[in-house]
Design a protein around this motif. Structure first.
Motif, PDB file in Angstrom:
ATOM      1  N   MET A 183      48.061  19.786  39.554  1.00 37.50           N
ATOM      2  CA  MET A 183      47.570  20.949  40.270  1.00 37.50           C
ATOM      3  C   MET A 183      46.979  21.922  39.252  1.00 37.50           C
ATOM      4  O   MET A 183      47.629  22.272  38.266  1.00 37.50           O
ATOM      5  N   PRO A 184      45.722  22.378  39.472  1.00 37.99           N
ATOM      6  CA  PRO A 184      45.104  23.287  38.516  1.00 37.99           C
ATOM      7  C   PRO A 184      45.758  24.666  38.559  1.00 37.99           C
ATOM      8  O   PRO A 184      46.182  25.143  39.606  1.00 37.99           O
ATOM      9  N   ARG A 185      45.856  25.251  37.377  1.00 35.74           N
ATOM     10  CA  ARG A 185      46.447  26.577  37.251  1.00 35.74           C
ATOM     11  C   ARG A 185      45.326  27.613  37.153  1.00 35.74           C
ATOM     12  O   ARG A 185      44.336  27.390  36.464  1.00 35.74           O
ATOM     13  N   THR A 186      45.496  28.713  37.833  1.00 32.79           N
ATOM     14  CA  THR A 186      44.489  29.771  37.822  1.00 32.79           C
ATOM     15  C   THR A 186      44.940  30.881  36.892  1.00 32.79           C
ATOM     16  O   THR A 186      46.039  31.407  37.019  1.00 32.79           O
ATOM     17  N   ARG A 187      44.059  31.200  35.954  1.00 31.87           N
ATOM     18  CA  ARG A 187      44.328  32.297  35.032  1.00 31.87           C
ATOM     19  C   ARG A 187      43.656  33.553  35.578  1.00 31.87           C
ATOM     20  O   ARG A 187      42.503  33.511  35.998  1.00 31.87           O
ATOM     21  N   LYS A 188      44.389  34.659  35.582  1.00 28.74           N
ATOM     22  CA  LYS A 188      43.842  35.908  36.101  1.00 28.74           C
ATOM     23  C   LYS A 188      43.855  36.966  35.015  1.00 28.74           C
ATOM     24  O   LYS A 188      44.743  36.993  34.171  1.00 28.74           O
ATOM     25  N   ALA A 189      42.874  37.835  35.072  1.00 27.21           N
ATOM     26  CA  ALA A 189      42.810  38.952  34.135  1.00 27.21           C
ATOM     27  C   ALA A 189      42.390  40.197  34.913  1.00 27.21           C
ATOM     28  O   ALA A 189      41.461  40.155  35.710  1.00 27.21           O
ATOM     29  N   ARG A 190      43.104  41.268  34.678  1.00 26.71           N
ATOM     30  CA  ARG A 190      42.750  42.552  35.305  1.00 26.71           C
ATOM     31  C   ARG A 190      41.955  43.361  34.305  1.00 26.71           C
ATOM     32  O   ARG A 190      42.411  43.636  33.204  1.00 26.71           O
ATOM     33  N   LEU A 191      40.759  43.716  34.684  1.00 24.38           N
ATOM     34  CA  LEU A 191      39.873  44.474  33.814  1.00 24.38           C
ATOM     35  C   LEU A 191      39.471  45.765  34.514  1.00 24.38           C
ATOM     36  O   LEU A 191      39.500  45.875  35.734  1.00 24.38           O
ATOM     37  N   ARG A 192      39.054  46.710  33.711  1.00 22.41           N
ATOM     38  CA  ARG A 192      38.624  47.996  34.243  1.00 22.41           C
ATOM     39  C   ARG A 192      37.241  48.308  33.706  1.00 22.41           C
ATOM     40  O   ARG A 192      36.989  48.205  32.509  1.00 22.41           O
ATOM     41  N   VAL A 193      36.325  48.641  34.590  1.00 27.38           N
ATOM     42  CA  VAL A 193      34.989  49.066  34.187  1.00 27.38           C
ATOM     43  C   VAL A 193      35.084  50.558  33.888  1.00 27.38           C
ATOM     44  O   VAL A 193      35.081  51.396  34.781  1.00 27.38           O
ATOM     45  N   ALA A 194      35.200  50.862  32.600  1.00 31.31           N
ATOM     46  CA  ALA A 194      35.422  52.243  32.205  1.00 31.31           C
ATOM     47  C   ALA A 194      34.126  53.011  32.008  1.00 31.31           C
ATOM     48  O   ALA A 194      34.101  54.238  32.131  1.00 31.31           O
ATOM     49  N   LYS A 195      33.026  52.308  31.715  1.00 32.09           N
ATOM     50  CA  LYS A 195      31.765  52.998  31.446  1.00 32.09           C
ATOM     51  C   LYS A 195      30.614  52.069  31.778  1.00 32.09           C
ATOM     52  O   LYS A 195      30.670  50.870  31.526  1.00 32.09           O
ATOM     53  N   PHE A 224      25.374  57.873  35.324  1.00 30.75           N
ATOM     54  CA  PHE A 224      25.941  59.081  34.721  1.00 30.75           C
ATOM     55  C   PHE A 224      27.103  59.615  35.555  1.00 30.75           C
ATOM     56  O   PHE A 224      28.151  59.990  35.005  1.00 30.75           O
ATOM     57  N   LEU A 225      26.922  59.653  36.872  1.00 32.51           N
ATOM     58  CA  LEU A 225      27.994  60.146  37.738  1.00 32.51           C
ATOM     59  C   LEU A 225      29.207  59.228  37.708  1.00 32.51           C
ATOM     60  O   LEU A 225      30.350  59.694  37.741  1.00 32.51           O
ATOM     61  N   TYR A 226      28.967  57.920  37.627  1.00 28.63           N
ATOM     62  CA  TYR A 226      30.089  56.983  37.523  1.00 28.63           C
ATOM     63  C   TYR A 226      30.850  57.222  36.228  1.00 28.63           C
ATOM     64  O   TYR A 226      32.090  57.219  36.227  1.00 28.63           O
ATOM     65  N   ASN A 227      30.143  57.434  35.138  1.00 26.73           N
ATOM     66  CA  ASN A 227      30.816  57.679  33.861  1.00 26.73           C
ATOM     67  C   ASN A 227      31.652  58.953  33.911  1.00 26.73           C
ATOM     68  O   ASN A 227      32.752  59.003  33.356  1.00 26.73           O
ATOM     69  N   LEU A 228      31.138  59.977  34.588  1.00 20.26           N
ATOM     70  CA  LEU A 228      31.911  61.219  34.725  1.00 20.26           C
ATOM     71  C   LEU A 228      33.170  60.994  35.558  1.00 20.26           C
ATOM     72  O   LEU A 228      34.266  61.418  35.179  1.00 20.26           O
ATOM     73  N   SER A 229      33.012  60.316  36.696  1.00 24.16           N
ATOM     74  CA  SER A 229      34.180  60.108  37.552  1.00 24.16           C
ATOM     75  C   SER A 229      35.149  59.098  36.944  1.00 24.16           C
ATOM     76  O   SER A 229      36.367  59.214  37.135  1.00 24.16           O
ATOM     77  N   ALA A 230      34.652  58.128  36.197  1.00 23.32           N
ATOM     78  CA  ALA A 230      35.541  57.161  35.550  1.00 23.32           C
ATOM     79  C   ALA A 230      36.382  57.829  34.469  1.00 23.32           C
ATOM     80  O   ALA A 230      37.506  57.400  34.199  1.00 23.32           O
ATOM     81  N   GLY A 231      35.864  58.890  33.886  1.00 23.78           N
ATOM     82  CA  GLY A 231      36.660  59.646  32.922  1.00 23.78           C
ATOM     83  C   GLY A 231      37.855  60.323  33.563  1.00 23.78           C
ATOM     84  O   GLY A 231      38.894  60.498  32.930  1.00 23.78           O
ATOM     85  N   PHE A 232      37.734  60.696  34.830  1.00 23.56           N
ATOM     86  CA  PHE A 232      38.832  61.353  35.540  1.00 23.56           C
ATOM     87  C   PHE A 232      39.833  60.359  36.136  1.00 23.56           C
ATOM     88  O   PHE A 232      41.035  60.565  36.057  1.00 23.56           O
ATOM     89  N   VAL A 233      39.325  59.295  36.750  1.00 22.59           N
ATOM     90  CA  VAL A 233      40.204  58.385  37.484  1.00 22.59           C
ATOM     91  C   VAL A 233      40.396  57.033  36.810  1.00 22.59           C
ATOM     92  O   VAL A 233      41.162  56.217  37.291  1.00 22.59           O
ATOM     93  N   GLY A 234      39.707  56.790  35.719  1.00 20.82           N
ATOM     94  CA  GLY A 234      39.927  55.559  34.962  1.00 20.82           C
ATOM     95  C   GLY A 234      38.945  54.446  35.238  1.00 20.82           C
ATOM     96  O   GLY A 234      38.935  53.445  34.546  1.00 20.82           O
ATOM     97  N   GLY A 235      38.115  54.544  36.239  1.00 25.69           N
ATOM     98  CA  GLY A 235      37.125  53.507  36.512  1.00 25.69           C
ATOM     99  C   GLY A 235      37.557  52.553  37.608  1.00 25.69           C
ATOM    100  O   GLY A 235      38.611  52.701  38.216  1.00 25.69           O
TER     101      GLY A 235
END
Length: 125
Positions: free
Chosen positions: A1-13, A105-116
């Motif tokens: 049975m194949p195993r699924t690898r998962k990674a949690r990433l955040r788009v910060a900028k 630009f607006l995404y970068n500003l809001s990602a600074g507040f909430v993490g992306g």
């Protein structure tokens, strides 16, 4: 049975320069598609006689004994329609590029507040 690898990433900028380049190219492609679609639609409508039928009706309704009335066929000629469509497409390219860059630009500003935006990526092995 194949195993699924998962990674949690955040788009910060989002790099505004790369967003601008990509949105410009996509807007150009959309503009070209718009002009081609309008040209094809105009040719189909002309081939089935829509402009002549509607034009005759308008000319009869707006004409008088000495005046021929409004000539819809000459007003909606293919060069005039394509010129107008090209003008709208150029305005759309400029606006879409500017709005996408502003959104970065607006995404970068809001990602600074909430993490992306957090994404979960999965890879099947």
């Amino acid at each position: 049975m194949p195993r699924t690898r998962k990674a949690r990433l955040r788009v910060a900028k989002a790099d505004p320069w790369s967003v601008m380049k990509v949105s410009f190219l996509l807007s150009i492609a959309l503009g070209i598609c718009t002009v081609v679609a309008v040209a094809v639609l105009w040719m189909v409508l002309d081939a089935i006689g829509v402009f002549s039928t509607v034009g005759d009706t308008i000319m009869g309704a707006t004409g008088s004994g000495t005046d021929g009335g409004f000539d819809l066929e000459s007003f909606l000629s293919l060069p005039r329609v394509l010129t107008f469509t090209s003008l709208i497409a150029v305005i759309d390219v400029v606006l879409a590029t500017a709005l996408a860059t502003l959104a970065a630009f607006l995404y970068n500003l809001s990602a600074g507040f909430v993490g992306g935006v957090e994404l979960t990526l999965a890879e099947d092995e």
